[in-house]
Design an enzyme around this catalytic site. Structure first.
Site, PDB file in Angstrom:
ATOM      1  N   ARG A 181       0.840  -1.192   0.000  1.00  0.00           N
ATOM      2  CA  ARG A 181       0.000   0.000   0.000  1.00  0.00           C
ATOM      3  C   ARG A 181       0.880   1.249   0.000  1.00  0.00           C
ATOM      4  NH1 ARG A 181      -4.487  -2.239   3.144  1.00  0.00           N
ATOM      5  NH2 ARG A 181      -4.080  -4.463   3.305  1.00  0.00           N
ATOM      6  N   ASP A 250      -3.517   3.859   3.512  1.00  0.00           N
ATOM      7  CA  ASP A 250      -3.311   2.420   3.725  1.00  0.00           C
ATOM      8  C   ASP A 250      -4.291   1.591   2.909  1.00  0.00           C
ATOM      9  OD1 ASP A 250      -4.995   3.782   5.746  1.00  0.00           O
ATOM     10  OD2 ASP A 250      -5.478   1.749   6.382  1.00  0.00           O
ATOM     11  N   ASN A 251      -5.250   2.241   2.281  1.00  0.00           N
ATOM     12  CA  ASN A 251      -6.215   1.519   1.448  1.00  0.00           C
ATOM     13  C   ASN A 251      -6.000   1.829  -0.027  1.00  0.00           C
ATOM     14  OD1 ASN A 251      -7.332   0.414   3.737  1.00  0.00           O
ATOM     15  ND2 ASN A 251      -8.953   1.951   3.904  1.00  0.00           N
TER      16      ASN A 251
HETATM   17  P1  AMP Z   1      -9.489  -0.687   7.569  1.00  0.00           P
HETATM   18  O1  AMP Z   1     -10.378   0.388   8.091  1.00  0.00           O
HETATM   19  O2  AMP Z   1     -10.188  -2.012   7.404  1.00  0.00           O
HETATM   20  O3  AMP Z   1      -8.735  -0.297   6.353  1.00  0.00           O
HETATM   21  O4  AMP Z   1      -8.429  -0.964   8.728  1.00  0.00           O
HETATM   22  C1  AMP Z   1      -7.597   0.026   9.268  1.00  0.00           C
HETATM   23  C2  AMP Z   1      -6.683  -0.587  10.286  1.00  0.00           C
HETATM   24  O5  AMP Z   1      -7.416  -1.128  11.385  1.00  0.00           O
HETATM   25  C3  AMP Z   1      -5.832  -1.742   9.787  1.00  0.00           C
HETATM   26  O6  AMP Z   1      -4.604  -1.717  10.452  1.00  0.00           O
HETATM   27  C4  AMP Z   1      -6.635  -2.945  10.183  1.00  0.00           C
HETATM   28  O7  AMP Z   1      -5.847  -4.111  10.296  1.00  0.00           O
HETATM   29  C5  AMP Z   1      -7.159  -2.510  11.526  1.00  0.00           C
HETATM   30  N1  AMP Z   1      -8.397  -3.195  11.890  1.00  0.00           N
HETATM   31  C6  AMP Z   1      -9.614  -3.011  11.350  1.00  0.00           C
HETATM   32  N2  AMP Z   1     -10.527  -3.793  11.950  1.00  0.00           N
HETATM   33  C7  AMP Z   1      -9.879  -4.493  12.901  1.00  0.00           C
HETATM   34  C8  AMP Z   1     -10.264  -5.470  13.870  1.00  0.00           C
HETATM   35  N3  AMP Z   1     -11.528  -5.891  13.977  1.00  0.00           N
HETATM   36  N4  AMP Z   1      -9.303  -5.955  14.685  1.00  0.00           N
HETATM   37  C9  AMP Z   1      -8.031  -5.545  14.598  1.00  0.00           C
HETATM   38  N5  AMP Z   1      -7.604  -4.630  13.715  1.00  0.00           N
HETATM   39  C10 AMP Z   1      -8.510  -4.104  12.867  1.00  0.00           C
HETATM   40 MG    MG Z   2      -7.427  -1.079   5.248  1.00  0.00          MG
END
Ligand code: AMP
Ligand code: MG
Length: 492
Positions: A181, A250-251
């Site tokens: 990313r 990060d996305n």
């Molecule tokens: P995202 O919003 O899915 O792009 O995730 C953003 C960050 O939060 C990343 O580092 C993910 O790994 C972390 N993350 C999202 N959901 C969870 C979860 N349920 N448990 C642990 N880490 C999470």
């Molecule tokens: Mg993400």
């Protein structure tokens, strides 16, 4: 059936500070919801073996197959503009990579696979609804011809995951050309670890931009390559009315694939300010903001690469700035090409982009459905204004469409081959998109009664998005007022 996956794990050969080696955390009672057999075949995987108990155990994270090198990757990122020096795979494990029948290297990652050192406050788990949403929308995007990560499988875990309420847990097996990313570069650059940035760059060039290796300035050529792919990608999103929802750095995948389907959605009635994510209060990632945010994210990538682009700070900055400036032209070119095709214009003329933009603003002012407007233009390209009733009906003030349609027909008349125009439109204007209320319907049936039939039906419809079929006509239509889904929740 024995599970033999021909892993070839390049990322796991990178230095130890790129990740934490660890296996997924087992779950109570894995059950296969869906295996993507065509994708398994493309990847050279044995679909029958993946559907066996041993295969499902792997897809749930309960067994690690031979040759896997499971790891949680480190990355950072700007989330809604705010800097997070450490994010990382908080609920995902990269099992490894395989090279498919098409010669393409792909990551196999389990998402929802338990806690890792990057989990922060999270539980490391995923719930069934967002897993199905990611499966549906990723496969729809693929069928629409948009570069995207894909779902290889979804399993339920037999465990309850607590969110706003207790919900069924699930694991998605995600396939991506890589999970590198913008935020992966940021992670090392922010620590001043120039050696790691260089190592990551070399890896990313070899994997995604091999032509950059032969350029006089590979880091700059790489940056230009990422910019070109993101400009093209985001233009495709705009042309389909797709809203990603969480365009954090990060996305954004270096490969140019759409990644991390969380609170994403397709627009029904068009508006440039449209937002679906329940956490996007300021509308940062609204439809009309996506192109600009794409550039903002690419500036963050450029900053990471500056020391590698030139030893001389001023020269590095000039070169990177020129590349970043090129994003706008690249985006506008891709946008104009996409919308020209949507309007059935095979040749480029000066006012084409303005003609398309004018239609969009009339759609927005009149609540016209994004997908249906363009889908009906497909039919209208061969007929005259007297047959415009289905299109006019989409506009609160039908005269707003009429005035535009006159100009469009005048422009179409300057095209030489009506059949070619029609073919262009048929390839650019889908009949079926994953409408939010349909996604929601599939999720509700699965979550509530364990009924996956609506999910399967929707996947089947979306697999062929450009061909109208009488028996699935109901999937074309916008939601009734009571079916409208206003907010989608973050993919956690
Ligand atoms: P995202 O919003 O899915 O792009 O995730 C953003 C960050 O939060 C990343 O580092 C993910 O790994 C972390 N993350 C999202 N959901 C969870 C979860 N349920 N448990 C642990 N880490 C999470
Ligand atoms: Mg993400």
């Amino acid at each position: 059936m024995p599970l033999a996956i021909p892993f070839d794990n390049a990322y796991a050969r990178l230095p130890e500070r790129f990740y934490v080696r660890m296996a997924p955390e087992p779950v109570a009672a894995p059950r296969l919801v869906k295996l993507n057999r065509p994708l398994a075949d493309l990847m050279g995987l044995d679909a029958d073996a993946l559907e066996s108990a041993e295969g499902v155990a792997m897809l749930a994270g309960n067994a690690t197959p031979a040759g896997a090198a499971p790891l949680a990757a480190a990355y950072a990122g700007h989330q809604f503009g705010g800097w997070s020096p450490q994010l990382g795979d908080g609920r995902a494990i990269l099992l490894g990579e395989v090279i498919g029948r098409d010669g393409v290297r792909r990551d196999i990652q389990l998402k929802g696979s338990g806690r890792t050192p990057f989990s922060r406050m999270g539980d490391g788990r995923a719930v069934l609804g967002p897993v199905l949403r990611e499966y549906i929308v990723g496969e729809a995007m693929h069928a629409l011809g948009v570069p995207t990560t894909r779902a290889l499988a979804a399993v339920t875990t037999g465990e309850i995951v607590v969110r706003e309420r207790p919900l069924p847990g699930a694991v998605l097996t995600r396939v991506a050309q890589s999970h590198i990313r913008v935020g992966t570069f940021q992670f090392f650059a922010a620590r001043g670890d120039r050696e790691a940035v260089k190592t990551l760059l070399d890896h990313a060039i070899a994997r995604h931009y091999p032509e950059a290796a032969d350029s006089p300035n590979p880091p700059l050529a790489f940056l230009e390559g990422v910019i070109a792919r993101q400009a093209a990608l985001i233009a495709r999103w705009q042309a389909l009315g797709f809203i990603h929802g969480v365009m954090n750095t990060d996305n954004m995948a270096i490969s140019g694939e759409t990644i991390d389907y969380g609170p994403c959605a397709f627009i029904d009635d068009h508006h440039p300010d449209r937002v679906f994510s329940s956490i996007d209060h300021g509308g940062r990632y609204a439809y009309a903001n996506q192109p600009g945010i794409g550039q903002w994210n690419l500036v963050r990538l450029a900053q990471c690469l500056l020391p590698l682009i030139d030893e001389d700070d001023a020269k590095a900055l000039d070169a990177a700035q020129a590349a970043i400036d090129g994003y706008i032209a690249a985006f506008e070119t891709a946008w104009a090409a996409a919308f020209r095709a949507k309007l059935g214009l095979a040749r480029a003329e000066e006012g084409d982009a303005a003609l398309a933009a004018d239609l969009l603003s009339r759609m927005a002012a009149n609540g016209a459905d994004f997908t249906l407007t363009f889908r009906r233009l497909r039919d209208a390209s061969l007929s005259g204004p007297e047959d415009d009733a289905p299109l006019r009906a989409l506009f609160a003030d039908p005269a707003a469409f009429d005035a535009w349609a006159d100009r469009w027909r005048a422009r179409l008349a300057r095209e030489s081959d009506p059949a070619e125009c029609r073919a262009l439109m048929a390839r650019a204007n889908p009949v079926y998109i994953p409408r939010n209320h349909r996604v929601q319907e599939a999720i509700a049936a699965a979550e509530g009664a364990g009924d996956f039939a609506p999910f399967e039906r929707l996947l089947a419809v979306l697999a062929e998005p450009f061909t109208p079929r009488d028996e699935t006509a109901a999937y074309e239509t916008p939601p009734r007022p009571e079916e409208v889904v206003r907010a989608t929740f973050c993919g956690t």
